[in-house]
Design a protein around this motif. Structure first.
Motif, PDB file in Angstrom:
ATOM      1  N   ALA A 170       2.819   5.915  -2.782  1.00 56.68           N
ATOM      2  CA  ALA A 170       3.929   6.806  -3.117  1.00 56.68           C
ATOM      3  C   ALA A 170       3.954   7.108  -4.615  1.00 56.68           C
ATOM      4  O   ALA A 170       4.149   8.256  -5.028  1.00 56.68           O
ATOM      5  CB  ALA A 170       5.250   6.175  -2.683  1.00 56.68           C
ATOM      6  N   PHE A 171       3.741   6.085  -5.421  1.00 55.21           N
ATOM      7  CA  PHE A 171       3.711   6.267  -6.876  1.00 55.21           C
ATOM      8  C   PHE A 171       2.573   7.201  -7.285  1.00 55.21           C
ATOM      9  O   PHE A 171       2.753   8.094  -8.118  1.00 55.21           O
ATOM     10  CB  PHE A 171       3.568   4.911  -7.579  1.00 55.21           C
ATOM     11  N   VAL A 172       1.411   6.979  -6.678  1.00 57.16           N
ATOM     12  CA  VAL A 172       0.248   7.816  -6.997  1.00 57.16           C
ATOM     13  C   VAL A 172       0.506   9.270  -6.600  1.00 57.16           C
ATOM     14  O   VAL A 172       0.194  10.207  -7.348  1.00 57.16           O
ATOM     15  CB  VAL A 172      -1.013   7.277  -6.292  1.00 57.16           C
ATOM     16  N   ILE A 201       0.840  -1.206   0.000  1.00 57.30           N
ATOM     17  CA  ILE A 201       0.000   0.000   0.000  1.00 57.30           C
ATOM     18  C   ILE A 201       0.874   1.255   0.000  1.00 57.30           C
ATOM     19  O   ILE A 201       0.618   2.204  -0.733  1.00 57.30           O
ATOM     20  CB  ILE A 201      -0.948  -0.004   1.219  1.00 57.30           C
ATOM     21  N   THR A 202       1.930   1.244   0.817  1.00 56.59           N
ATOM     22  CA  THR A 202       2.832   2.400   0.894  1.00 56.59           C
ATOM     23  C   THR A 202       3.495   2.662  -0.445  1.00 56.59           C
ATOM     24  O   THR A 202       3.556   3.813  -0.913  1.00 56.59           O
ATOM     25  CB  THR A 202       3.921   2.162   1.964  1.00 56.59           C
ATOM     26  N   PRO A 250       7.051  -9.549   0.429  1.00 55.87           N
ATOM     27  CA  PRO A 250       6.214  -8.399   0.835  1.00 55.87           C
ATOM     28  C   PRO A 250       7.009  -7.095   0.808  1.00 55.87           C
ATOM     29  O   PRO A 250       8.157  -7.049   1.247  1.00 55.87           O
ATOM     30  CB  PRO A 250       5.789  -8.764   2.262  1.00 55.87           C
ATOM     31  N   LEU A 251       6.374  -6.055   0.264  1.00 54.72           N
ATOM     32  CA  LEU A 251       6.997  -4.742   0.274  1.00 54.72           C
ATOM     33  C   LEU A 251       6.706  -4.088   1.625  1.00 54.72           C
ATOM     34  O   LEU A 251       5.590  -4.199   2.139  1.00 54.72           O
ATOM     35  CB  LEU A 251       6.440  -3.874  -0.853  1.00 54.72           C
ATOM     36  N   GLY A 306      14.795   2.015   6.716  1.00 51.28           N
ATOM     37  CA  GLY A 306      13.471   1.431   6.627  1.00 51.28           C
ATOM     38  C   GLY A 306      12.541   2.272   5.779  1.00 51.28           C
ATOM     39  O   GLY A 306      12.954   3.233   5.122  1.00 51.28           O
ATOM     40  N   PRO A 307      11.241   1.963   5.799  1.00 48.97           N
ATOM     41  CA  PRO A 307      10.262   2.635   4.928  1.00 48.97           C
ATOM     42  C   PRO A 307      10.144   4.144   5.137  1.00 48.97           C
ATOM     43  O   PRO A 307       9.595   4.844   4.291  1.00 48.97           O
ATOM     44  CB  PRO A 307       8.942   1.937   5.291  1.00 48.97           C
ATOM     45  N   SER A 308      10.656   4.667   6.249  1.00 45.43           N
ATOM     46  CA  SER A 308      10.606   6.109   6.451  1.00 45.43           C
ATOM     47  C   SER A 308      11.397   6.854   5.376  1.00 45.43           C
ATOM     48  O   SER A 308      11.182   8.045   5.144  1.00 45.43           O
ATOM     49  CB  SER A 308      11.142   6.481   7.840  1.00 45.43           C
ATOM     50  N   ALA A 309      12.305   6.142   4.696  1.00 53.16           N
ATOM     51  CA  ALA A 309      13.068   6.750   3.597  1.00 53.16           C
ATOM     52  C   ALA A 309      12.146   7.177   2.457  1.00 53.16           C
ATOM     53  O   ALA A 309      12.454   8.119   1.719  1.00 53.16           O
ATOM     54  CB  ALA A 309      14.113   5.759   3.077  1.00 53.16           C
TER      55      ALA A 309
END
Length: 472
Positions: free
Chosen positions: A7-9, A2-3, A212-213, A77-80
């Motif tokens: 982000a792409f959208v 979802i993240t 999994p992303l 992590g994903p905060s990047a």
């Protein structure tokens, strides 16, 4: 998942909304004749269509930054993802667009000339030296990085590595002195397509592979507990905000056929670079946890991570093609780094670049210095490059702020990212133990913020006293 999709959208929405706002604020004018026509010389000022300019621009600005930087940033992590998305929309896109479009309005001026006009002639000499330093550092990094990736791909030794470096330098010399439409204008569209296809291949491979992303978390997952602020904003520069782009956009400002191409070529290619950065950051987080990623980086650097990801997701053949696409990036940014350096020196010393021997006379000393720097430790070289890169970004954004302020436009859109990245570079130099003062993160951040606030106050004082010049 979802993240990543969100982000792409957001990047797409950012281009069509905030990118449009930036363009309408600047007021690009289809009826203004661009320098590509008024100063056409068949060497650097050459009119080209928006598609060709876009491919050249993305290859000019991309380098290994939107790949190596996000891979290193993935340790957090994903905060990047937050910096990549919001940095590219509100900082990087604004930075690239303003430097490109202001350059057009000033006859294809490079960053030092823009600094002279908007920040003062005395300061422009400092900017000139700083910009040349950055370009030589970038050129050197973009010789060493692809040479090591090629050498790793063919399992070569140190002798082979030296030969590869020499061959890259030979190409750089040819690309630097020949007219822009002879090599760069012809092969870059093809290489640009290879770059985009390799990124798409990695993206599709992630979904097929099934790992999994990672979903967004604000937790700092860095295994060495290195602080998110200010370090990540220098770790991930290309793909979010990069001062190197301020040296490249003026090259394309000399080939823009119509001002209305600016949003697509300057702002749009920054957003495309953010897509590439997102893909490599996500792939790194998906396939490797932070400990595994840290160990692989320690063993072989970002190049080893690129190779591992490509082979896992695309197999030996597809992975090799993807790695070749990555190798293309630094080579196609390295040649324009030296080209920009040649043009800046020529403009500064008023050396006619229509004469071939004059182009060689300016370029050869640059390559000699760069060759010496190839013997420097790559990690240390990258640190100096990262900091000088964001200093240049701050300078470019302050130039944009002054331009918008003088022309009574929404200068806040440049002031906010200028303020932010200025505080970052001061905080970083106080914090970093290798090239800085090794102070505590909290003290470094407060000092960075204080200095930036003082500089901002000075900005308003100077602007209030300055006589209003003509608008552009």
């Amino acid at each position: 998942m979802i993240t990543f999709i969100t982000a792409f959208v957001l990047l797409i929405i950012g281009y069509f909304t905030y990118g449009k706002f930036v363009d309408s604020t600047f007021k690009s004018d289809a009826n203004k004749t661009t320098p590509a026509h008024t100063l056409e010389d068949g060497v650097d000022f050459v009119p080209m269509n928006s598609n060709k300019n876009s491919f050249i621009q993305i290859l000019n600005i991309a380098g290994v930054g939107p790949i190596f930087g996000p891979i290193l940033g993935a340790l957090y992590g994903p905060s990047a993802f937050l910096w990549i998305v919001f940095g590219s929309i509100f900082a990087g896109g604004v930075h690239d667009y303003l430097t490109g479009m202001i350059s057009i309005r000033l006859g294809g001026a490079h960053l030092p000339a823009m600094a002279s006009r908007f920040l003062g002639k005395s300061f422009s000499h400092v900017v000139n030296l700083f910009t040349l330093l950055l370009l030589v550092l970038v050129g050197t990094v973009f010789v060493t990085a692809p040479a090591e990736m090629i050498n790793h791909l063919i399992d070569g030794d140190n002798v082979v590595l030296k030969i590869i470096i020499l061959l890259i330098f030979i190409y750089y010399i040819v690309a630097t002195v020949l007219p822009i439409d002879k090599i760069i204008g012809k092969i870059y569209p093809v290489l640009g397509l290879l770059l985009i296809l390799s990124a798409i291949g990695i993206c599709v491979g992630m979904f097929i592979y099934g790992n999994p992303l990672p979903e967004l978390t604000l937790e700092n997952l860095h295994p060495q507990n290195i602080p998110y602020y200010p370090v990540i904003f220098l770790t991930i520069s290309c793909g979010a905000l990069s001062g190197f782009h301020a040296t490249q956009s003026p090259i394309i400002s000399r080939t823009i056929d119509n001002e209305k191409d600016g949003r697509k070529v300057f702002y749009g290619m920054m957003i495309l670079e953010a897509f590439i950065a997102m893909i490599w950051a996500a792939a790194s987080m998906s396939l490797l946890n932070t400990e595994e990623l840290s160990a692989l980086l320690a063993e072989g650097g970002p190049a080893a991570v690129v190779n591992k990801i490509a082979i896992i997701l695309l197999g030996s053949v597809g992975g090799t093609i993807a790695v070749i696409g990555v190798i293309v990036l630094p080579i196609t940014s390295g040649d324009t780094s030296f080209r920009a350096a040649r043009m800046i020196i020529a403009d500064y010393l008023k050396i006619d670049q229509k004469v071939l021997k004059n182009r060689f006379a300016v370029a050869i000393p640059l390559f000699a210095i760069s060759y010496i720097l190839t013997n420097m430790d790559f990690q240390l070289l990258w640190r100096y490059f990262s900091w000088s890169n964001q200093v240049t970004a701050a300078i470019a954004l302050w130039i944009g702020t002054v331009y918008l302020y003088e022309n009574k436009k929404h200068y806040i859109m440049a002031l906010v990212p200028a303020f932010f990245i200025t505080s970052v570079i001061f905080s970083y130099i106080f914090y970093d133990p290798t090239i800085g003062f090794n102070l505590s993160p909290m003290l470094s951040n407060w000092l960075g913020l204080l200095i930036t606030c003082l500089l901002t106050v000075m900005f308003f004082i100077v602007m209030k006293k300055r006589k209003q010049p003509k608008t552009y």
